[in-house]
Design a protein around this motif. Structure first.
Motif, mmCIF file in Angstrom:
data_model
loop_
_atom_site.group_PDB
_atom_site.id
_atom_site.type_symbol
_atom_site.label_atom_id
_atom_site.label_comp_id
_atom_site.label_asym_id
_atom_site.label_seq_id
_atom_site.Cartn_x
_atom_site.Cartn_y
_atom_site.Cartn_z
ATOM 1 N N ALA A 172 77.536 89.095 -25.818
ATOM 2 C CA ALA A 172 77.094 90.276 -26.035
ATOM 3 C C ALA A 172 78.171 91.193 -26.930
ATOM 4 O O ALA A 172 79.268 90.602 -27.076
ATOM 5 C CB ALA A 172 76.792 91.183 -24.831
ATOM 6 N N VAL A 173 77.715 92.313 -27.637
ATOM 7 C CA VAL A 173 78.890 93.057 -28.283
ATOM 8 C C VAL A 173 79.321 93.911 -27.043
ATOM 9 O O VAL A 173 78.915 94.821 -26.556
ATOM 10 C CB VAL A 173 78.239 94.135 -29.395
ATOM 11 C CG1 VAL A 173 79.070 95.042 -30.022
ATOM 12 C CG2 VAL A 173 77.567 93.219 -30.391
ATOM 13 N N ASP A 184 66.928 91.303 -29.259
ATOM 14 C CA ASP A 184 67.821 90.505 -30.340
ATOM 15 C C ASP A 184 69.241 90.636 -30.202
ATOM 16 O O ASP A 184 70.004 89.794 -30.651
ATOM 17 C CB ASP A 184 67.338 90.945 -31.615
ATOM 18 C CG ASP A 184 65.805 90.779 -31.748
ATOM 19 O OD1 ASP A 184 65.269 89.813 -31.707
ATOM 20 O OD2 ASP A 184 64.943 91.801 -31.693
ATOM 21 N N ARG A 185 69.736 91.542 -29.527
ATOM 22 C CA ARG A 185 71.029 92.054 -29.307
ATOM 23 C C ARG A 185 71.429 92.596 -28.131
ATOM 24 O O ARG A 185 70.600 93.360 -27.574
ATOM 25 C CB ARG A 185 71.662 92.730 -30.606
ATOM 26 C CG ARG A 185 73.118 93.106 -30.370
ATOM 27 C CD ARG A 185 73.452 93.910 -31.803
ATOM 28 N NE ARG A 185 73.432 92.708 -32.708
ATOM 29 C CZ ARG A 185 72.892 93.146 -33.968
ATOM 30 N NH1 ARG A 185 72.552 94.105 -34.495
ATOM 31 N NH2 ARG A 185 73.091 91.996 -34.818
ATOM 32 N N GLY A 195 67.842 95.854 -29.288
ATOM 33 C CA GLY A 195 68.747 95.525 -28.503
ATOM 34 C C GLY A 195 68.509 96.485 -27.008
ATOM 35 O O GLY A 195 67.898 97.244 -26.972
ATOM 36 N N ASN A 206 84.107 88.022 -27.723
ATOM 37 C CA ASN A 206 82.995 88.068 -28.863
ATOM 38 C C ASN A 206 83.638 88.840 -29.723
ATOM 39 O O ASN A 206 84.108 89.931 -29.710
ATOM 40 C CB ASN A 206 81.859 88.636 -28.420
ATOM 41 C CG ASN A 206 80.484 88.896 -29.633
ATOM 42 O OD1 ASN A 206 80.827 89.399 -30.407
ATOM 43 N ND2 ASN A 206 79.361 88.337 -28.967
ATOM 44 N N ASP A 257 82.691 90.811 -32.175
ATOM 45 C CA ASP A 257 82.076 92.130 -32.471
ATOM 46 C C ASP A 257 82.387 93.061 -31.330
ATOM 47 O O ASP A 257 82.603 92.778 -30.194
ATOM 48 C CB ASP A 257 80.492 91.936 -32.630
ATOM 49 C CG ASP A 257 80.246 90.892 -33.897
ATOM 50 O OD1 ASP A 257 81.009 90.696 -34.635
ATOM 51 O OD2 ASP A 257 78.937 90.702 -33.801
#
Length: 279
Positions: free
Chosen positions: A38-39, A18-19, A3, A101, A103
């Motif tokens: 995105a987080v 991946d993140r 990430g 989002n 998260d």
């Protein structure tokens, strides 16, 4: 999984990652609109802008010395975790994040050092509490904050930890009770930053310490700014031997180059060295 941690929204969409973690509020007090892919990250009690605007928010020790960035061993200014109005503002930011989002990553949580905070509000709250031990009271302040913050997050909760797994250090310095917080946090993130990664023995040592200290999954965040790509690849190999995932901070292009080279080398059978110790 790999990430990126960034202030640039477009970088979270790069296919090598991946993140993505996107800073909505950082320690400078800078703010940005949350993004949906995105987080979103929120610096909780690190806030230069808030401290500059209202110095009464800053934690003080028993000699009245403030936890600000112009003093030794503080890289940014802190806000006292006992300040209810400020905490309510953080919850509003978290609510904005979850609209984009579900998260969220909670960053910069805790008291600045063991001798903080002795402001009037902390003194009164401690005196009126059922606690006789000040460290227990501080840990309860932080745990209650995290519990309330988590109530605002419908998805996965990430929380950054200071990179110190030595028994009792996080508890005494920051008021972080790992055992209590594991009930509320889905994944911890441990930043293990270096500007070179020319040796990774210390990285492995700290990572192993957190592996022993935690039951909750944790990932490791590496610093990618101007780091030699071969060194960053080797640090990645060490980090992923212990952490659930590896994230790269603040220079996505360098991290992308490292991941591309590593994948190419893996296809060609090239290695960059094995992690030392028992992975």
């Amino acid at each position: 999984m790999y990430g990126v941690v960034t202030r640039n929204a477009e970088e979270v969409r790069w296919p090598e990652f991946d993140r993505g973690f996107y800073e909505v509020k950082d320690v400078t007090g800078r703010s940005a609109e949350p993004i949906e892919d995105a987080v979103n990250m929120v610096s909780c009690f690190g806030d230069n802008a808030a401290a500059d605007a209202d110095p009464s928010l800053v934690p003080v020790d028993d000699l009245g010395r403030p936890a600000t960035r112009d003093r030794k061993y503080f890289d940014w200014a802190y806000v006292c975790p006992s300040r209810e109005d400020y905490r309510e503002g953080l919850f509003e930011i978290i609510d904005d994040c979850t609209e984009a989002n579900e998260d969220v990553r909670l960053d910069d949580i805790g008291f600045p050092r063991a001798e903080y905070c002795r402001c009037g509000i902390c003194e009164q709250n401690f005196e009126e509490s059922d606690y006789e031990d000040r460290f227990e009271w501080r840990a309860n302040v932080i745990t209650e904050f995290v519990e309330e913050a988590v109530d605002h997050v419908p998805g996965r909760v990430y929380m950054t930890l200071y990179p110190d797994p030595y028994p009792g250090h996080l508890y005494e310095r920051a008021g972080i009770d790992l055992e209590a917080l594991e009930e509320y946090v889905d994944e911890f993130v441990v930043p293990l930053y270096d500007t070179a990664y020319e040796t990774t023995y210390w990285l492995e040592t700290i990572a192993k310490g957190f592996e022993s200290a935690l039951e909750t999954p944790f990932s490791i965040e590496l610093y990618a700014v101007n780091v030699d790509i071969d060194n960053l690849i080797h640090a990645t190999e060490v980090a992923e031997a212990y952490g659930k995932d590896v994230f790269f901070g603040y220079e996505a292009s360098n991290a992308r180059a490292a991941l591309r080279r590593r994948r190419a080398d893996d296809r060609e059978g090239v290695t960059h060295g094995e992690p030392d110790g028992d992975a």
